[in-house]
Design a protein around this motif. Structure first.
Motif, PDB file in Angstrom:
ATOM      1  N   ILE A 232      36.728   3.891 -15.195  1.00  0.00           N
ATOM      2  CA  ILE A 232      36.337   2.844 -16.136  1.00  0.00           C
ATOM      3  C   ILE A 232      37.157   2.927 -17.414  1.00  0.00           C
ATOM      4  O   ILE A 232      37.501   1.898 -18.022  1.00  0.00           O
ATOM      5  N   ALA A 233      37.498   4.137 -17.859  1.00  0.00           N
ATOM      6  CA  ALA A 233      38.232   4.305 -19.108  1.00  0.00           C
ATOM      7  C   ALA A 233      39.742   4.263 -18.913  1.00  0.00           C
ATOM      8  O   ALA A 233      40.482   4.215 -19.906  1.00  0.00           O
ATOM      9  N   ALA A 237      39.723  -0.231 -18.218  1.00  0.00           N
ATOM     10  CA  ALA A 237      40.095  -0.481 -19.614  1.00  0.00           C
ATOM     11  C   ALA A 237      41.568  -0.863 -19.718  1.00  0.00           C
ATOM     12  O   ALA A 237      41.941  -1.730 -20.518  1.00  0.00           O
ATOM     13  N   GLU A 257      26.015   6.712  -9.886  1.00  0.00           N
ATOM     14  CA  GLU A 257      25.349   5.898 -10.905  1.00  0.00           C
ATOM     15  C   GLU A 257      24.700   4.633 -10.359  1.00  0.00           C
ATOM     16  O   GLU A 257      23.887   4.007 -11.053  1.00  0.00           O
ATOM     17  N   TRP A 273      25.237  -0.375 -16.547  1.00  0.00           N
ATOM     18  CA  TRP A 273      26.211   0.699 -16.760  1.00  0.00           C
ATOM     19  C   TRP A 273      27.481   0.149 -17.396  1.00  0.00           C
ATOM     20  O   TRP A 273      28.029   0.740 -18.332  1.00  0.00           O
ATOM     21  N   MET A 276      26.934  -0.778 -21.071  1.00  0.00           N
ATOM     22  CA  MET A 276      26.898   0.400 -21.941  1.00  0.00           C
ATOM     23  C   MET A 276      28.306   0.841 -22.322  1.00  0.00           C
ATOM     24  O   MET A 276      28.523   1.429 -23.384  1.00  0.00           O
ATOM     25  N   ARG A 277      29.270   0.555 -21.457  1.00  0.00           N
ATOM     26  CA  ARG A 277      30.652   0.975 -21.694  1.00  0.00           C
ATOM     27  C   ARG A 277      31.524  -0.173 -22.181  1.00  0.00           C
ATOM     28  O   ARG A 277      32.730  -0.025 -22.297  1.00  0.00           O
ATOM     29  N   GLN A 279      32.571  -2.866 -20.818  1.00  0.00           N
ATOM     30  CA  GLN A 279      33.590  -3.319 -19.884  1.00  0.00           C
ATOM     31  C   GLN A 279      32.986  -4.362 -18.955  1.00  0.00           C
ATOM     32  O   GLN A 279      31.805  -4.276 -18.589  1.00  0.00           O
TER      33      GLN A 279
END
Length: 289
Positions: A232-233, A237, A257, A273, A276-277, A279
């Motif tokens: 995800i990062a 991203a 998750e 989820w 929260m990030r 994205q």
């Protein structure tokens, strides 16, 4: 809202090129996922091109050799672009000096020894002890099977005191080798930044690796690109930063998750989820297929 899809062929015809992550999407570090291989082969048969885009801290030829040993067929991809390619170019350009403390394993030897043609006449890069270094090149932990970032705290604190720059050849923080989770160079880079040190990044989600992929394929602004990844990062991203669509593979690093069925992420848990990030990838799927 992110759309959950079952297979790549539901949307593949809308794209010309895939930027596909390796670890967690195409293989688990030991063996390829057959359904993922088939999905990439089908995409290429339909006229698309596949770039395997990896944060591996090694030049692409070593990544290709590893994939060959693993049994990934060559007809599943067109090009490989690695974080190691982009970071190696910066190292030979002298981004952190020419006398470096190298945090690396024997498998990373090619990063230092295989000098690209355009840098053959440049002054050599010398690997020296930390106390003699002008900068740091980090390909990963010395022993990622037994070590953790905190084992490097004292040495990195001393490096920060000397104001050494750290070139991070792999921005990934962790990766799964089979069932075991290992720390990567990105974990040491995060620690160094937390200590106040300066870090230079070249893999996903940072622009140099995407620029390199576009150059190698000769892509223009009209190319319809789809990124595929489980980070995800990094993968997701990075795609967002480049303004390209992405498929988030939920069955990789974040598999626990989204419910007990890895192939079918729970929609409500997924959306929460992601929110929260901060994205919002266009698509998601359990495993690449």
């Amino acid at each position: 809202m992110t759309q959950i899809i079952r297979s790549l062929d539901e949307i593949g015809s809308g794209y010309d090129v895939l930027f596909c992550d390796l670890w967690g999407c195409l293989h688990n570090g030991r063996a390829p996922y057959p359904a993922a291989v088939a999905a990439l082969q089908d995409f290429r048969r339909g006229g698309g091109r596949v770039v395997l885009m990896t944060n591996a801290p090694r030049p692409r030829k070593y990544v290709a050799e590893q994939l060959d040993r693993m049994g990934v067929p060559r007809d599943a991809w067109d090009e490989i672009v690695s974080s190691g390619d982009a970071a190696q170019d910066a190292m030979f350009a002298g981004a952190v000096g020419r006398r470096v403390w190298a945090i690396a394993q024997p498998k990373d030897e090619g990063f230092f020894a295989d000098i690209p043609e355009e840098w053959q006449d440049a002054p050599p890069i010398q690997r020296v002890p930390l106390t003699e270094a002008e900068g740091i090149v980090c390909c990963g932990l010395f022993d990622d099977l037994t070590e953790a970032p905190e084992d490097y705290h004292t040495r990195l604190f001393l490096a920060r005191e000397r104001k050494l720059k750290l070139l991070c050849a792999n921005p990934d923080v962790v990766v799964d080798l089979g069932e075991k989770r290992l720390y990567c160079a990105g974990a040491l880079a995060e620690l160094y930044e937390g200590l106040g040190g300066e870090v230079l990044y070249f893999g996903k989600p940072h622009a140099p690796i995407y620029d390199l992929a576009r150059r190698r394929l000769g892509l223009d602004d009209a190319a319809r690109i789809l990124a595929v990844g489980d980070g995800i990062a990094t993968d997701i991203a990075g795609a967002a930063g480049e303004g390209i669509d992405a498929i988030f593979v939920t069955g990789g690093l974040a598999a626990t998750e989204f419910g007990t069925d890895v192939e079918n992420p729970d929609p409500a848990r997924l959306q929460e989820w992601l929110a929260m990030r901060m994205q919002a990838p266009r698509f998601a799927m359990g495993r690449l297929r």
